[in-house]
Structure formats: structure tokens, C-alpha cells
Design a protein around this motif. Structure first.
Motif, PDB file in Angstrom:
ATOM      1  N   LEU A 260       0.971  -1.045  -0.070  1.00 12.90           N
ATOM      2  CA  LEU A 260       0.050   0.091  -0.148  1.00 12.90           C
ATOM      3  C   LEU A 260       0.949   1.130   0.181  1.00 12.90           C
ATOM      4  O   LEU A 260       1.504   1.404   0.912  1.00 12.90           O
ATOM      5  CB  LEU A 260      -0.967   0.008   1.315  1.00 12.90           C
ATOM      6  CG  LEU A 260      -1.895   1.314   1.359  1.00 12.90           C
ATOM      7  CD1 LEU A 260      -2.850   1.165   0.143  1.00 12.90           C
ATOM      8  CD2 LEU A 260      -2.530   1.171   2.640  1.00 12.90           C
ATOM      9  N   PHE A 261       0.892   1.955  -0.895  1.00  8.99           N
ATOM     10  CA  PHE A 261       1.802   3.173  -1.493  1.00  8.99           C
ATOM     11  C   PHE A 261       1.004   4.433  -1.255  1.00  8.99           C
ATOM     12  O   PHE A 261      -0.017   4.613  -2.032  1.00  8.99           O
ATOM     13  CB  PHE A 261       2.361   2.647  -2.590  1.00  8.99           C
ATOM     14  CG  PHE A 261       3.339   3.679  -3.314  1.00  8.99           C
ATOM     15  CD1 PHE A 261       4.677   3.658  -2.644  1.00  8.99           C
ATOM     16  CD2 PHE A 261       3.017   4.649  -4.149  1.00  8.99           C
ATOM     17  CE1 PHE A 261       5.575   4.432  -3.288  1.00  8.99           C
ATOM     18  CE2 PHE A 261       4.039   5.511  -4.564  1.00  8.99           C
ATOM     19  CZ  PHE A 261       5.313   5.450  -4.282  1.00  8.99           C
ATOM     20  N   VAL A 262       1.308   5.459  -0.352  1.00  8.88           N
ATOM     21  CA  VAL A 262       0.989   6.547  -0.171  1.00  8.88           C
ATOM     22  C   VAL A 262       2.252   7.727  -0.689  1.00  8.88           C
ATOM     23  O   VAL A 262       3.158   7.488  -0.470  1.00  8.88           O
ATOM     24  CB  VAL A 262       0.646   7.041   0.984  1.00  8.88           C
ATOM     25  CG1 VAL A 262       0.109   8.551   1.163  1.00  8.88           C
ATOM     26  CG2 VAL A 262      -0.369   5.896   1.535  1.00  8.88           C
ATOM     27  N   SER A 263       1.640   8.366  -1.764  1.00  3.64           N
ATOM     28  CA  SER A 263       2.594   9.341  -2.424  1.00  3.64           C
ATOM     29  C   SER A 263       1.797  10.617  -2.802  1.00  3.64           C
ATOM     30  O   SER A 263       0.854  10.456  -3.134  1.00  3.64           O
ATOM     31  CB  SER A 263       3.541   8.956  -3.683  1.00  3.64           C
ATOM     32  OG  SER A 263       4.259   9.759  -3.950  1.00  3.64           O
ATOM     33  N   HIS A 264       2.565  11.905  -2.650  1.00  4.45           N
ATOM     34  CA  HIS A 264       1.858  12.795  -3.240  1.00  4.45           C
ATOM     35  C   HIS A 264       2.510  13.185  -4.757  1.00  4.45           C
ATOM     36  O   HIS A 264       2.526  14.077  -5.155  1.00  4.45           O
ATOM     37  CB  HIS A 264       2.469  14.057  -2.353  1.00  4.45           C
ATOM     38  CG  HIS A 264       1.548  14.461  -1.185  1.00  4.45           C
ATOM     39  ND1 HIS A 264       1.905  14.819   0.092  1.00  4.45           N
ATOM     40  CD2 HIS A 264       0.034  13.954  -1.018  1.00  4.45           C
ATOM     41  CE1 HIS A 264       0.731  14.609   0.722  1.00  4.45           C
ATOM     42  NE2 HIS A 264      -0.299  14.253   0.157  1.00  4.45           N
ATOM     43  N   ARG A 265       3.438  12.295  -5.226  1.00  6.21           N
ATOM     44  CA  ARG A 265       4.014  12.491  -6.598  1.00  6.21           C
ATOM     45  C   ARG A 265       3.278  11.845  -7.537  1.00  6.21           C
ATOM     46  O   ARG A 265       3.400  10.557  -7.510  1.00  6.21           O
ATOM     47  CB  ARG A 265       5.579  12.246  -6.374  1.00  6.21           C
ATOM     48  CG  ARG A 265       6.200  12.787  -5.363  1.00  6.21           C
ATOM     49  CD  ARG A 265       7.713  12.488  -5.326  1.00  6.21           C
ATOM     50  NE  ARG A 265       8.119  12.945  -6.792  1.00  6.21           N
ATOM     51  CZ  ARG A 265       9.304  13.736  -7.037  1.00  6.21           C
ATOM     52  NH1 ARG A 265      10.092  13.957  -5.989  1.00  6.21           N
ATOM     53  NH2 ARG A 265       9.566  13.901  -8.088  1.00  6.21           N
ATOM     54  N   MET A 266       2.651  12.494  -8.226  1.00  4.15           N
ATOM     55  CA  MET A 266       2.046  11.823  -9.354  1.00  4.15           C
ATOM     56  C   MET A 266       2.711  11.064 -10.318  1.00  4.15           C
ATOM     57  O   MET A 266       2.386   9.814 -10.746  1.00  4.15           O
ATOM     58  CB  MET A 266       1.358  12.946 -10.357  1.00  4.15           C
ATOM     59  CG  MET A 266       0.134  13.642  -9.644  1.00  4.15           C
ATOM     60  SD  MET A 266      -1.133  12.406  -9.418  1.00  4.15           S
ATOM     61  CE  MET A 266      -2.124  13.310  -8.189  1.00  4.15           C
ATOM     62  N   ASP A 267       4.158  11.161 -10.691  1.00  4.40           N
ATOM     63  CA  ASP A 267       4.820  10.375 -11.525  1.00  4.40           C
ATOM     64  C   ASP A 267       5.085   9.010 -10.814  1.00  4.40           C
ATOM     65  O   ASP A 267       5.145   8.120 -11.381  1.00  4.40           O
ATOM     66  CB  ASP A 267       6.107  11.001 -11.886  1.00  4.40           C
ATOM     67  CG  ASP A 267       6.910  11.902 -10.546  1.00  4.40           C
ATOM     68  OD1 ASP A 267       6.228  11.667  -9.613  1.00  4.40           O
ATOM     69  OD2 ASP A 267       8.123  11.995 -10.592  1.00  4.40           O
ATOM     70  N   GLU A 268       5.144   9.079  -9.341  1.00  7.21           N
ATOM     71  CA  GLU A 268       5.511   7.873  -8.906  1.00  7.21           C
ATOM     72  C   GLU A 268       4.254   6.814  -8.825  1.00  7.21           C
ATOM     73  O   GLU A 268       4.414   5.655  -9.045  1.00  7.21           O
ATOM     74  CB  GLU A 268       5.928   8.073  -7.398  1.00  7.21           C
ATOM     75  CG  GLU A 268       7.298   8.758  -6.972  1.00  7.21           C
ATOM     76  CD  GLU A 268       7.646   8.981  -5.788  1.00  7.21           C
ATOM     77  OE1 GLU A 268       8.749   9.356  -5.485  1.00  7.21           O
ATOM     78  OE2 GLU A 268       6.819   8.500  -4.819  1.00  7.21           O
ATOM     79  N   ILE A 269       3.250   7.499  -8.788  1.00  9.35           N
ATOM     80  CA  ILE A 269       2.259   6.773  -8.917  1.00  9.35           C
ATOM     81  C   ILE A 269       1.627   6.078 -10.239  1.00  9.35           C
ATOM     82  O   ILE A 269       1.313   5.028 -10.223  1.00  9.35           O
ATOM     83  CB  ILE A 269       0.788   7.583  -8.202  1.00  9.35           C
ATOM     84  CG1 ILE A 269       0.968   7.840  -6.801  1.00  9.35           C
ATOM     85  CG2 ILE A 269      -0.576   6.831  -8.594  1.00  9.35           C
ATOM     86  CD1 ILE A 269       0.002   8.987  -6.263  1.00  9.35           C
ATOM     87  N   LEU A 270       1.874   7.081 -11.132  1.00 15.01           N
ATOM     88  CA  LEU A 270       1.649   6.616 -12.534  1.00 15.01           C
ATOM     89  C   LEU A 270       2.741   5.366 -12.947  1.00 15.01           C
ATOM     90  O   LEU A 270       2.487   4.435 -13.414  1.00 15.01           O
ATOM     91  CB  LEU A 270       1.803   7.518 -13.417  1.00 15.01           C
ATOM     92  CG  LEU A 270       0.823   8.901 -13.549  1.00 15.01           C
ATOM     93  CD1 LEU A 270       0.975   9.907 -14.372  1.00 15.01           C
ATOM     94  CD2 LEU A 270      -0.543   8.132 -13.685  1.00 15.01           C
ATOM     95  N   ASP A 271       4.016   5.658 -12.226  1.00 16.86           N
ATOM     96  CA  ASP A 271       4.937   4.577 -12.543  1.00 16.86           C
ATOM     97  C   ASP A 271       4.676   3.342 -11.846  1.00 16.86           C
ATOM     98  O   ASP A 271       4.901   2.297 -12.554  1.00 16.86           O
ATOM     99  CB  ASP A 271       6.326   5.163 -11.901  1.00 16.86           C
ATOM    100  CG  ASP A 271       7.665   4.356 -12.299  1.00 16.86           C
ATOM    101  OD1 ASP A 271       7.648   3.554 -12.895  1.00 16.86           O
ATOM    102  OD2 ASP A 271       8.527   4.632 -11.719  1.00 16.86           O
ATOM    103  N   ILE A 272       4.362   3.301 -10.516  1.00 18.47           N
ATOM    104  CA  ILE A 272       4.475   1.952 -10.143  1.00 18.47           C
ATOM    105  C   ILE A 272       2.812   1.226  -9.653  1.00 18.47           C
ATOM    106  O   ILE A 272       2.957   0.071  -9.421  1.00 18.47           O
ATOM    107  CB  ILE A 272       5.180   2.180  -8.594  1.00 18.47           C
ATOM    108  CG1 ILE A 272       5.712   0.743  -8.440  1.00 18.47           C
ATOM    109  CG2 ILE A 272       4.481   2.911  -7.464  1.00 18.47           C
ATOM    110  CD1 ILE A 272       6.842   0.670  -7.216  1.00 18.47           C
ATOM    111  N   ALA A 273       1.882   2.020  -9.508  1.00 15.48           N
ATOM    112  CA  ALA A 273       0.643   1.356  -8.743  1.00 15.48           C
ATOM    113  C   ALA A 273      -0.042   0.772  -9.730  1.00 15.48           C
ATOM    114  O   ALA A 273      -0.237   1.053 -11.193  1.00 15.48           O
ATOM    115  CB  ALA A 273      -0.081   2.681  -8.386  1.00 15.48           C
ATOM    116  N   ASP A 274      -0.601  -0.452  -9.451  1.00 17.58           N
ATOM    117  CA  ASP A 274      -1.430  -1.257 -10.341  1.00 17.58           C
ATOM    118  C   ASP A 274      -2.916  -0.748  -9.996  1.00 17.58           C
ATOM    119  O   ASP A 274      -3.462  -0.593 -11.299  1.00 17.58           O
ATOM    120  CB  ASP A 274      -1.728  -2.637  -9.935  1.00 17.58           C
ATOM    121  CG  ASP A 274      -0.194  -3.446  -9.979  1.00 17.58           C
ATOM    122  OD1 ASP A 274       0.458  -3.009 -10.873  1.00 17.58           O
ATOM    123  OD2 ASP A 274       0.219  -3.831  -8.918  1.00 17.58           O
TER     124      ASP A 274
END
Lengths: 318, 520
Positions: free
Chosen positions: B210-224
Motif C-alpha cells: 500500500l503506497f502513499v505518495s504525493h507525487r503523481m509520477d511515482e503513482i503512474l509509474d508503480i501503482a497497479d
């Protein structure tokens, strides 16, 4: 009834002080006579003068453990100097100024270095005791003027008033302190600083000045108490103030001023001073030796503080 | 909005039992609702992102999952069974390892001791030092920090390295669900890439993140999949294929609250704007974060916004003289702001964020609380002129719309909103030229909020300047002439009133420029 409930913690110490007096009067024959009332007032006045500064430092969020040392210093310096022929009108003010300086240094160091005043004043006390010893080598002769002895004598008179000067002085001090606490900038700053030290800084309260002045007041009044005790014991005795570490703190706390500061008042400490003096007189009257007195006093103080402790706790929960 | 099923984009099959499922999870603190209704699930072998602005309930959810807070209602289903995670130990036994936002480390202990913290028994070490060192090295190596000396005290490390240590600590536990609460914010790009590689490897092993981030690029990169929280509700779960920056930003913003509050406030304030009162010149919050300029003029309400930890608080503290910027200076017409006292003399009044610890003198009266900073005005030779002080107290009560049984009432007896108004009244007693407010509407009821809006409007209309840091975006949109948005410890954008809306604010808070969003 509700009114009483809300002010129970204010009324309680005075009720206890009066109750204790009545109990003692009933138990010990002759306790209710004028002489013992005068000695109650006299002993309370000495404790009251020594506790005044302590009350203000505690309200402000500090604590002054150098009270007994400054008392000892003042007592020795005054009696020794007088014994060597210095005028009491010269040495008296010098000793009081010395007490003020010691207090100011306490406050200045505690605040500027952000060291807990408990440690700073304890260290100052140690330094003072050491200095007294180094100067006198334990040889504490000296004497006091007769006027001073009368000032703290149970049978002393102040003009037409059948009370010793010390009691009158205490009365004046009470007036000054009530005004100081309620109606002065210093008083309001002290309460605010004790209630919330973090907010005090942000509310532009000049903490360094405040701490220096309040501890200076405590030091000065300790010195006054020291001079009075010199008159009381008629000699230079560096240990004369030793009991006052415990009793000044107890008077403040038993009066209902919480040790963490921000609340309370000197008026409450007055009740605390009477309670402690009465307890001591009761225990002596019952024929307890000094060791037993101390044990009993300690237990009684824990009981009283436990009662007030609960009171404070409930209020803190708002 | 219904949940979108996981299809070919995620490696895990949709039919499997979720590792953890939340069903209408709620949590309130007194009257404040931190989590209103949260429902989503995480399947084995999935990297699931949790997205939302400040105060949307992310941290509360994670604390419930980690056994730090208990839920007030709803269900948490762990491995097919309704479970209540009683304490952090229970979470660890279930196989939930959490890396919190704050780097919880002990500065005096070594890297090794920090990583293995909690694995030892009270009196007995479970492993030899050599074994520990090896395991710690391996864990650190996972995130590209294998070269870190295990004997180094934590105090000597950089923020990124400290964060690495907290991640390594979590990895050492036998976990099935790894919770990363903004744990990547301090990592440099290299360490982050190594971590992401490792996370993908873990996913391949069937473990979940479960991944919380405020960085859109990270979310787009890694989240299923990504679940969006808004005001404590899970509003949508989107699959990787549907995830775009625009879509997430849209889901995060809301207009309802803004509209609800609007009715009671004077709309479209027309104020005469004067000369600049406070100017930030080439200010750099920390070395290398990038210099910026910002001027606040008389008669203006300037909003300050940003995601937590993006420099906006440091900036207003610099304006109040509580800290010095790394570079540049904050200036008034009375010179450079160098200290709290000197800012105060220049007419800058600061309202700190924590009312309880930094603001209110609880046992003192309302009158004392109002006038404590301005006692000099009511005193002669140190003695207070009570009649004048009380008159001023009455005036301040009226000006600040305080509801109180009287001037002598202890301030602790007032409601939180009234306490805050008293606190604000204390600043007004100083007749300041600039109000610098650190989240003044936080934890304040609606009625008090509207009173505070009025106070600020009146202050600005009378020619005062206001810097208003707020975490409530609807409020910034409502009150401000413009809003300065901070990102990565620098000023990212200044949004003028005509362009001001929540979505624009959120986009800027997440570091998205209008152009980039158009392309995304």
C-alpha cells in the motif's frame, strides 16, 4: 452549594487552617491564649516572608531551591558584621541587595541557558553554603541588635499594636503581593509564563527580564527572612534556614498552588503557612520529639497534597 | 462511483480473496470525522496507491491498519476474516509492516540497532552482531544503500539515509503487506528507483504494497490500482489503465464545502490594495530549493498553500521572524526581518498553528488572554489600569465576535472556536499591519470559522495585510485575493483570484502546471 463546590479548592486550605486551630485548642490546654496565638502569627510570618518569593517563582513555572542557602548567608553575614561593629542600617541593606543579586543570577542563568531552575538554584545553594564555610570555617560568632530581637519576639509590640514587627511586615507584604499578582504587568506575565511557556514566548512576554526579576524578588525576600531569623536565634547560624526548603515548598503546595505553575496565589500560601505552623505546634504540644514531628509532618503533607492533587487533575481536564 | 475491477493490467487474478478489504471504515475524533466511509481492497501481489490531499484521511487509515488507532465503525477484513488490529504488535504478527511518514529513528543508536529495533527481546538478543550486520546490509542493499556503515550513528545521516533505515527496518519483518506512507519523499531518484525495483520483485512474490505518495509520477509509474480519498471517503478506485494525472486530480477535488460556506460571507470583496508591506526577496527556504519572490500588499489576503512538508510553513515562519531562510531575506519598510522581536516591531503578528501548546493560557481569564501581549498599553510603572484594560477587552471581544460568559471567565471554559477567536483578538490588540496566520481555521467549528472570515475581511478592508496558510482549499478559494502554492520547498505558482479554484490549487500543490495537465 454549587458556589462552594466550584471554589472548594480555594476554601479548603483556609477551612483546614481554621479547623486545625480549633482542634489544637481543644486538645492542648492553653493553646487558645494570646501568647500562643502571637507565637503562631510570628512563626507563620517568618515562613510567610520566606515563601512569598517561592510562590511567585512557582506560579511562573520555576522553583527556588536556594531559599535556605540565602537565608543562611543573610543570617551569618548580618550577625557577623554586626558583631564586628557594622551598623545594622548599613549591613541590612547590603545583605538584602546580595540576596537580590543571587536571585537575579538564578533567574538569568535558568532562562538564558534554558537550564531547569531546580538545578540552577540547587547549584547556587551549594556554592553559597560552600562560600559561608570557606569564610567562617565554622566559627560563627556574631550578635544581633536588640531592636531586631524585639522585632521577632513573641512578646514584641509594634507601636500600639500588641504584635511583633515581623507580623506587621508580613501583613504589608501580603498587600503588596496581592497587588503584584493581580494588578501588575509582572504578575500577569508570571501566570501566563507558568501556564504555557511556549505560548508566552510567542505572546511577546520578555521571559528573560521576567525570570530575572521574579527570582531577584525571591532572593531579596529570602535575605529578609535570614536577617529576621538572625534576630530570632540571636546568632550567626548558616543552618538556620535549612527547614525552610521543605516548609516553603510545602506552604505553597498545601495552599493549593500547583507545582507546575500558571495558577494559585500568595493568598493560598498564607493558608499553607498557617497549616504548617499549626501542625508543628500541635505535634510539639502532643509531646512528640523532633524525629517524630518530622515523620508526622511529612505524612500529613502527603495527605493534604493528595487532596489538592485530585482537585487540580479534574480542572486540568477541561 | 463504483469500483473498477482489476483486469489484465495487474498481475494478480481478480478472483482471488483480497489480502485486506475495508468496508465502510470510519473513525472520528470527538466531533471531527477523520475517516467517514472508506471501502476498497488490496489483493495479493498488488501495488495499491492511496491518493488524496491533506486531511483526506490517508494517515488515519494507515494508523488503523497498523494498530495505532481503533476504527469507530465499519470493517477491516484481513485475509478473509473480520479483524480488529488491536495494537502495533498485532499488526506485525498479522504481517503488516508500516513505514511512517515521520522518520522514526533514534539518533544516538547505530544504523544496525535502528534497523533491528524491536526484533530483540528485552534481555536477550535474537541474533549475533555479525548476523545482524549481514541482514541489515541485505535490507539496506534492497534500496541501494548497502554501502551504509552499520555502525554509524543515525544522527550523522542525511534525511534520505534515515528514511532508508526506516524502510529497511520494515523490510526485515516477515511481512505480507508493506505500507509506505510517503516514505519516498526524502529519497533521491536513485534510491527510489532501487526501491521500486524491489517493490516490483516483492509483487512478483505475491506480496502486497500500500503506497502513499504525493507525487503523481511515482503513482503512474508503480501503482497497479489507485484509490482516491476525499474528505475521509474513498471516492474511487481506478486501474492502471484508467489512471491519469488529470483524472486523479479531478477525483481529489470537491466543490461542495466551498459552496456550503459561501452563503455567509461577503462575496467578491472589493478592497483597496495599497503598497507592499512584506516582501520576500530571492528567498530560499533550504539551500538549493530555489529562490523566489513574493510581495504582500496592504488590503490583501494572500493564501499560502502546499502539501505537508513542502516549505510553506517554513516560509511563513521566516516572515514571522521565527527562522531565517537559507538565502535571501524577508523585508518590510522597516528593514529586514531577522528575529521574532524585530518582525513584531515591524507590525507583523503571528498566529501559530498549535492553539493548545503555543497559543492559549488555559487557566487565565479571557481578559488576560486577550491583552497579555499588549499590557504595556494599559500600565503605568508596571501597574495595570484595569478600567482601561477591561474596556479594551470588551472592544476586542466585539471585534473578534467572541462568545463568553464574561471577561473574567477562564479561557479554557470556552469552545475551541471561541478560544481561537480570543487568540486572534490577542493579535488584533497589537494593532498589527500584517497578520501571519498558520492554519487558523483548523479544528474550529463552522460558526467560528465564519466569524474568523469576517474578522479577516474587516482587517484587510481597514488596510491590513493577511497571509493565510490554510489546509482547507475551499477556504482559500473563498477568502483570498491570490494564493501562493508551494511545492518542493519553493514557491511553485501564484494563482490569482479569477483563476482560483480547488482543482487549480490541487494541481499546483502536486507540482502540475496548467500546460502539463493539458498534455497529461
Amino acid at each position: 452549594m454549587n458556589w462552594v463546590r466550584q471554589r472548594l479548592d480555594v476554601i479548603a486550605p483556609f477551612a483546614i487552617a481554621i479547623g486545625l486551630f480549633l482542634i489544637t485548642a481543644a486538645v492542648i490546654p492553653g493553646y487558645g491564649n494570646l501568647t500562643s496565638i502571637r507565637s503562631l502569627l510570628l512563626l507563620s510570618s517568618l515562613l510567610g516572608i520566606a515563601s512569598a518569593g517561592q510562590t511567585l517563582t512557582i506560579i511562573m513555572g520555576g522553583i527556588d531551591l536556594s531559599v535556605p542557602a540565602v537565608i543562611g548567608l543573610a543570617c551569618v553575614a548580618f550577625a557577623v558584621a554586626y558583631g564586628e561593629g557594622v551598623s545594622p542600617w548599613v549591613i541590612g541593606p547590603i545583605v538584602i541587595v546580595a540576596g537580590i543579586v543571587v536571585g537575579a543570577v538564578n533567574g538569568l542563568i535558568s532562562r538564558s541557558l534554558r537550564v531547569n531552575s531546580l538545578i540552577v538554584t540547587l547549584a547556587t545553594a551549594t556554592i553559597i553554603y560552600g562560600a559561608i564555610w570557606a569564610q567562617t570555617k565554622g566559627d560563627n560568632r556574631g550578635s544581633v541588635p536588640d531592636g531586631l530581637t524585639d522585632f521577632v519576639s513573641v512578646i514584641g509590640w509594634t507601636g500600639p499594636i500588641p504584635l511583633p514587627g515581623s507580623v506587621i511586615l508580613w501583613g504589608a507584604l501580603v498587600l503588596v503581593f496581592v497587588i503584584l499578582e493581580r494588578r501588575s504587568v509582572l504578575g500577569r506575565w508570571s501566570y501566563a509564563s507558568g501556564a504555557n511557556p511556549g505560548a508566552a514566548e510567542l505572546a511577546r512576554i520578555p521571559s528573560l527580564v521576567l525570570w530575572t526579576v521574579v527570582f531577584a524578588i525571591s532572593g531579596g525576600l529570602s535575605a529578609v527572612a535570614g536577617i529576621l531569623l538572625a534576630g530570632f536565634s540571636s546568632a550567626a547560624n548558616p543552618q538556620v534556614g535549612d527547614a525552610y526548603l521543605f516548609t516553603t515548598l510545602s506552604a505553597v503546595v498545601i495552599g493549593g498552588t500547583p507545582i507546575i505553575g500558571g495558577r494559585g496565589s500568595y493568598a493560598r500560601t498564607i493558608a499553607g503557612c498557617f497549616i504548617i505552623t499549626e501542625l508543628t505546634m500541635l505535634l510539639i504540644g502532643l509531646g512528640l520529639d523532633e524525629a517524630a514531628q518530622q515523620v508526622s509532618l511529612g505524612i500529613l503533607i502527603i495527605v493534604l497534597v493528595a487532596i489538592y492533587g485530585r482537585e487540580t487533575h479534574v480542572r486540568m481536564q477541561i | 462511483m463504483s469500483e473498477i475491477a482489476v483486469e489484465e493490467t495487474a498481475p494478480a487474478a481478480p478472483a482471488v480473496t483480497p489480502l485486506v478489504a475495508f468496508r465502510g471504515l470510519r473513525r472520528n475524533f470527538g466531533e471531527t470525522i477523520a475517516l467517514a466511509d472508506c471501502s476498497f481492497d488490496i489483493v495479493p501481489g498488488e501495488i495499491h496507491a492511496l491518493v488524496g490531499e491533506n486531511g483526506s484521511g490517508k494517515s488515519t487509515l494507515i494508523k488503523i491498519l497498523s494498530g495505532i488507532l481503533a476504527e469507530s465503525g465499519g470493517e477491516l477484513i484481513w485475509d478473509g476474516k473480520v479483524t480488529r488490529i488491536a495494537d502495533p504488535r498485532a499488526a506485525q504478527q498479522a504481517g503488516i509492516a508500516t513505514v511512517f511518514q515521520e522518520t522514526l529513528v533514534l539518533d544516538q543508536l547505530s544504523v544496525r540497532d535502528n534497523v533491528v529495533l524491536g526484533l530483540d527481546r528485552l534481555f536477550r538478543r535474537v541474533q549475533s552482531t555479525a548476523d545482524e550486520t549481514r541482514v541489515v546490509r541485505e535490507a539496506l542493499d534492497t534500496i541501494g544503500m548497502g554501502a551504509l556503515d552499520p555502525d554509524m550513528p543515525l544522527g550523522a545521516l542525511s534525511l534520505a539515509q534515515r528514511q532508508g533505515v526506516t524502510i529497511a527496518r520494515a523490510l526485515l519483518r516477515p511481512w505480507r503487506l508493506l505500507v509506505l506512507d510517503e516514505s519516498t519523499s526524502a529519497l533521491d531518484v536513485d534510491a527510489r528507483d532501487r526501491l521500486f525495483e524491489a517493490l516490483r520483485r516483492f509483487r512478483g512474490e505475491g506480496r502486497s504494497i500500500l503506497f502513499v505518495s504525493h507525487r503523481m509520477d511515482e503513482i503512474l509509474d508503480i501503482a497497479d490500482r489507485s484509490t482516491v480519498l476525499r474528505s475521509g471517503r474513498s471516492v474511487a478506485t481506478v486501474t492502471r489503465a484508467d489512471t491519469t494525472t488529470n483524472r486523479l486530480l479531478e477525483l481529489m477535488s470537491t466543490h461542495e464545502e466551498a459552496q456550503a460556506a459561501e452563503g455567509a460571507v461577503p462575496t467578491a470583496p472589493q478592497r483597496a490594495v495599497g503598497a507592499a508591506v512584506v516582501t520576500a526577496k530571492s528567498v530560499e527556504i533550504v539551500a538549493g530549493s530555489g529562490p523566489f519572490d513574493l510581495a504582500v500588499r496592504a488590503g490583501e489576503i494572500v493564501g499560502i498553500a502546499g502539501l505537508e512538508g513542502h516549505g510553506q510553513v517554513a516560509f511563513i515562519e521566516a516572515v514571522a521572524g521565527l527562522r531565517n531562510p537559507a538565502q535571501g531575506a524577508v523585508e518590510t519598510d522597516r528593514g529586514v526581518v531577522t528575529s521574532f522581536l524585530n518582525a513584531a516591531r515591524a507590525g507583523i503578528a503571528y498566529l501559530p498553528r498549535e492553539r493548545k501548546t503555543q497559543g492559549i493560557f488555559a487557566p487565565l481569564s479571557v481578559l488576560d488572554n486577550l491583552t497579555i501581549s499588549a499590557l504595556g498599553r494599559f500600565s503605568r510603572l508596571g501597574l495595570l489600569a484595569e478600567a482601561r484594560r477591561r474596556a479594551e477587552g470588551m472592544r476586542l471581544i466585539a471585534q473578534s465576535h467572541v462568545t463568553t460568559p464574561g471577561l473574567a471567565a477562564p479561557v479554557a471554559a470556552l469552545s475551541g472556536g471561541n478560544q481561537q477567536k480570543v487568540f486572534l483578538g490577542r493579535l488584533l490588540a497589537l494593532t498589527p499591519r500584517v497578520l501571519v496566520l498558520n492554519d487558523p481555521m483548523r479544528g474550529v467549528d463552522l460558526g467560528a470559522k465564519q466569524d474568523i472570515y469576517k474578522i479577516l475581511e474587516q482587517f484587510a478592508s481597514a488596510g491590513g495585510a493577511v497571509m493565510l496558510l490554510s489546509t482547507e482549499l475551499a477556504e482559500l478559494c473563498l477568502l483570498c485575493d491570490r494564493v501562493a502554492v508551494f511545492h518542493n520547498r519553493s514557491l511553485f505558482a501564484v494563482i490569482e483570484r479569477q483563476a482560483l479554484n480547488e482543482q487549480a490549487l490541487i494541481a499546483a500543490m502536486f507540482g502540475q502546471t496548467a500546460a502539463a495537465r493539458g498534455a497529461g
